[in-house]
Design an enzyme around this catalytic site. Structure first.
Site, PDB file in Angstrom:
ATOM      1  N   GLY A  26       0.768  -1.247   0.000  1.00  0.00           N
ATOM      2  CA  GLY A  26       0.000   0.000   0.000  1.00  0.00           C
ATOM      3  C   GLY A  26       0.790   1.284   0.000  1.00  0.00           C
ATOM      4  N   GLU A  58       4.241  -6.319   1.961  1.00  0.00           N
ATOM      5  CA  GLU A  58       3.849  -6.829   0.635  1.00  0.00           C
ATOM      6  C   GLU A  58       3.730  -5.687  -0.369  1.00  0.00           C
ATOM      7  OE1 GLU A  58       0.022  -8.481   1.582  1.00  0.00           O
ATOM      8  OE2 GLU A  58       0.837 -10.203   2.650  1.00  0.00           O
ATOM      9  N   PRO A  59       4.813  -4.983  -0.664  1.00  0.00           N
ATOM     10  CA  PRO A  59       4.706  -3.860  -1.587  1.00  0.00           C
ATOM     11  C   PRO A  59       4.559  -4.327  -3.038  1.00  0.00           C
ATOM     12  CG  PRO A  59       6.999  -4.243  -1.046  1.00  0.00           C
ATOM     13  CD  PRO A  59       6.199  -5.205  -0.201  1.00  0.00           C
ATOM     14  N   ARG A  61       3.038  -1.696  -5.867  1.00  0.00           N
ATOM     15  CA  ARG A  61       3.216  -0.421  -6.557  1.00  0.00           C
ATOM     16  C   ARG A  61       4.579   0.227  -6.281  1.00  0.00           C
ATOM     17  NH1 ARG A  61      -1.206   2.533  -7.987  1.00  0.00           N
ATOM     18  NH2 ARG A  61      -2.440   1.372  -6.475  1.00  0.00           N
ATOM     19  N   ARG A  67      -5.923   2.533 -15.590  1.00  0.00           N
ATOM     20  CA  ARG A  67      -5.972   3.336 -14.358  1.00  0.00           C
ATOM     21  C   ARG A  67      -6.657   4.695 -14.521  1.00  0.00           C
ATOM     22  NH1 ARG A  67      -2.371   5.010 -11.467  1.00  0.00           N
ATOM     23  NH2 ARG A  67      -3.272   4.417  -9.475  1.00  0.00           N
ATOM     24  N   TYR A  85      -9.886   4.753 -12.119  1.00  0.00           N
ATOM     25  CA  TYR A  85      -9.705   5.485 -10.854  1.00  0.00           C
ATOM     26  C   TYR A  85      -9.536   6.986 -11.058  1.00  0.00           C
ATOM     27  CZ  TYR A  85      -7.738   0.829  -9.565  1.00  0.00           C
ATOM     28  OH  TYR A  85      -7.483  -0.506  -9.364  1.00  0.00           O
ATOM     29  N   CYS A 135     -13.902   2.476 -28.070  1.00  0.00           N
ATOM     30  CA  CYS A 135     -15.196   3.139 -28.228  1.00  0.00           C
ATOM     31  C   CYS A 135     -15.885   3.303 -26.881  1.00  0.00           C
ATOM     32  CB  CYS A 135     -16.057   2.345 -29.196  1.00  0.00           C
ATOM     33  SG  CYS A 135     -15.288   2.303 -30.805  1.00  0.00           S
ATOM     34  N   GLU A 136     -15.343   4.170 -26.058  1.00  0.00           N
ATOM     35  CA  GLU A 136     -15.887   4.506 -24.745  1.00  0.00           C
ATOM     36  C   GLU A 136     -15.478   5.950 -24.477  1.00  0.00           C
ATOM     37  OE1 GLU A 136     -17.484   2.577 -22.438  1.00  0.00           O
ATOM     38  OE2 GLU A 136     -17.196   0.592 -23.330  1.00  0.00           O
ATOM     39  N   TYR A 172       0.081  -2.030 -12.132  1.00  0.00           N
ATOM     40  CA  TYR A 172      -1.335  -2.033 -12.511  1.00  0.00           C
ATOM     41  C   TYR A 172      -1.527  -1.408 -13.896  1.00  0.00           C
ATOM     42  CZ  TYR A 172      -1.381  -3.047  -7.562  1.00  0.00           C
ATOM     43  OH  TYR A 172      -1.111  -3.600  -6.331  1.00  0.00           O
TER      44      TYR A 172
HETATM   45  C1  LIG Z   1      -2.782  -5.440  -3.806  1.00  0.00           C
HETATM   46  C2  LIG Z   1      -2.209  -6.006  -2.575  1.00  0.00           C
HETATM   47  C3  LIG Z   1      -0.917  -5.658  -2.168  1.00  0.00           C
HETATM   48  C4  LIG Z   1      -0.064  -4.656  -2.917  1.00  0.00           C
HETATM   49  O1  LIG Z   1      -0.567  -3.365  -2.811  1.00  0.00           O
HETATM   50  P1  LIG Z   1       0.316  -2.132  -3.360  1.00  0.00           P
HETATM   51  O2  LIG Z   1      -0.554  -0.965  -3.103  1.00  0.00           O
HETATM   52  O3  LIG Z   1       0.554  -2.375  -4.803  1.00  0.00           O
HETATM   53  O4  LIG Z   1       1.574  -2.099  -2.572  1.00  0.00           O
HETATM   54  C5  LIG Z   1      -0.403  -6.273  -1.042  1.00  0.00           C
HETATM   55  N1  LIG Z   1      -1.135  -7.178  -0.333  1.00  0.00           N
HETATM   56  C6  LIG Z   1      -2.387  -7.530  -0.686  1.00  0.00           C
HETATM   57  C7  LIG Z   1      -3.121  -8.521   0.129  1.00  0.00           C
HETATM   58  C8  LIG Z   1      -2.972  -6.958  -1.814  1.00  0.00           C
HETATM   59  O5  LIG Z   1      -4.214  -7.300  -2.148  1.00  0.00           O
END
Ligand SMILES: *Cc1c(COP(=O)(O)O)cnc(C)c1O
Length: 423
Positions: free
Chosen positions: A243, A278-279, A281, A317, A321, A348-349, A376
């Site tokens: 995140g 868990e990075p 992005r 994206r 978003y 076509c959107e 993404y």
């Molecule tokens: C999508 C996701 C991530 C990665 O999120 P980023 O914003 O890309 O860092 C990590 N863990 C879980 C469970 C996710 O669903």
């Protein structure tokens, strides 16, 4: 700020470079639309995490951000762990040379087949999202006479203050077990056969640009770990998910080192706890650009449209978003279009745009670069409008490796069949 300051894609004189190669030569050689990644940028982003998170802590790259085999291969060579959300992603990690015992398996809808496959190859752990999933994993593990290492995903109910589609830590979201049900869920997990409870995890959202929500969530998770200890359930690691945001426009996300050190500081009184992150992005977003060629310039009264050969099927994206991506001509020095421009694609959107209301210098035939496209981007691409998906290239110094061929039309209907109509 290791996650922002390294610039793999820079202008030298009038030309945009990807490491030592001009973007225009890549477009010429491989065609457009084209995803271009920088090996050095990915490695640097990875190293920023890894260096602050020594063992027993662990960084697991979130594969869904960009699952190209060569990117997984590069990270596997660096000893990365992986966070996956499907059996398909497990298979990709293994195909790319990643270790099964470095995989954590997240996701709300793990099927029986996926759970069996994960147990068969011997993943590190399941991040379990519901009581029903606990029971399913327990039954399958017991049948296979295996112990499944599990962590329970708890929803800490904090507001990540990000786009609603990528906020996952509020009680209103489908993810995880609500905090107030967490103790009961853990004691159930502890009683079920075939399960070894090892961790607690959460993932509160994506593209977070402040530390506070992460730290608030961590406080809540640590309180839960204390309560579990009081009940005799010892947790050996805390997975705080991914995140961490990146700079697309003028955001100022925390530096990787500050983010990790702030979390590690909270672990001072928990010598037994390993921190997992868990990075996704933060590893790949700014390590990739999308090159797209201008097909037409179309004037209208209030603004002009720069119509390019990449659409929402290639890069979703902005449409999904309203995400901002910087767009620049890869060759500078052309006259500025006098009106604000929308950069739009062939799909076509009306929602098919890459950028809106920008100042841009562009002519028919020019190659534009969409920045921050490594995460993404390709991963969310589709064949909508029967469009082949772009090729992907990884640049490494002077070299450029084709890491995914452009699709061919025949491939798009290879699984379709004409019906055998009787009349
Ligand atoms: C999508 C996701 C991530 C990665 O999120 P980023 O914003 O890309 O860092 C990590 N863990 C879980 C469970 C996710 O669903």
């Amino acid at each position: 700020m290791a996650n922002q300051s390294f610039q793999a894609f820079t202008f030298q004189a009038t030309h945009l470079y990807a490491e030592n190669v001009t973007a225009s030569s890549l477009a010429e050689r491989f065609g457009t639309p084209l995803y271009v990644y920088s090996r050095a940028a990915i490695e640097q982003n990875w190293d920023a995490f890894n260096q602050h998170l020594p063992a027993p802590h662990r960084t697991c790259y979130a594969v869904k951000a960009n699952s190209n085999l060569a990117i997984l291969q590069l990270l596997a060579l660096k000893g990365a762990g992986f966070d996956v959300v499907s059996g398909g992603e497990i298979a990709r990690v293994l195909k790319a040379g990643g270790r099964a015992d470095s995989i954590v398996f997240s996701g709300v809808a793990k099927s029986k087949a996926e759970i069996e496959y994960a147990l068969e190859v011997g993943i590190l752990q399941f991040n379990v999202e519901s009581l029903a999933e606990l029971e399913r994993i327990s039954a399958i593990a017991q049948q296979r006479k295996q112990q499944a290492r599990i962590s329970l995903r708890v929803n800490p109910d904090v507001d990540a203050r990000t786009h609603p589609y990528i906020a996952t830590g509020l009680e209103a979201n489908k993810f995880g077990i609500p905090m107030r049900d967490a103790l009961a869920a853990f004691s159930k997990a502890n009683q079920l056969p075939g399960l070894q409870v090892v961790g607690v995890d959460c993932h509160i959202g994506s593209q977070l640009t402040e530390l506070t929500p992460f730290l608030d969530a961590m406080d809540r998770m640590l309180r839960l770990i204390d309560e579990l200890a009081a009940q005799g359930i010892d947790i050996t690691h805390l997975d705080m998910g991914g995140g961490l945001g990146v700079q697309y426009e003028d955001e100022q996300p925390p530096a990787v080192g500050d983010y990790i050190q702030a979390m590690l500081a909270k672990l001072a009184d928990y010598p037994q706890l390993a921190l997992y992150l868990e990075p996704g992005r933060a590893i790949v977003a700014n390590a990739g650009i999308l090159l797209t060629r201008v097909e037409y310039i179309k004037a209208s009264q209030k603004k002009d449209f720069v119509i390019v050969d990449a659409g929402m099927n290639d890069m979703l994206r902005p449409s999904l978003y309203q995400a901002y991506h910087r767009v620049e001509n890869t060759v500078q020095g052309k006259p500025l279009i006098t009106k604000p421009v929308d950069v739009v694609g062939p799909v076509c959107e009306t929602g098919d745009f890459l950028a809106q209301g920008r100042a841009l210098a562009a002519e028919e035939g020019d190659v534009l670069a969409v920045f921050g496209a490594g995460a993404y981007g390709f991963a969310m691409s589709s064949n909508y409008n029967t469009r082949v998906r772009p090729a992907e290239v990884m640049v490494d110094g002077d070299a450029a490796y084709l890491i995914r061929e452009r699709e061919e039309l025949e491939q798009l209907w290879q699984h379709e069949r004409l019906a055998d109509f009787k009349c």
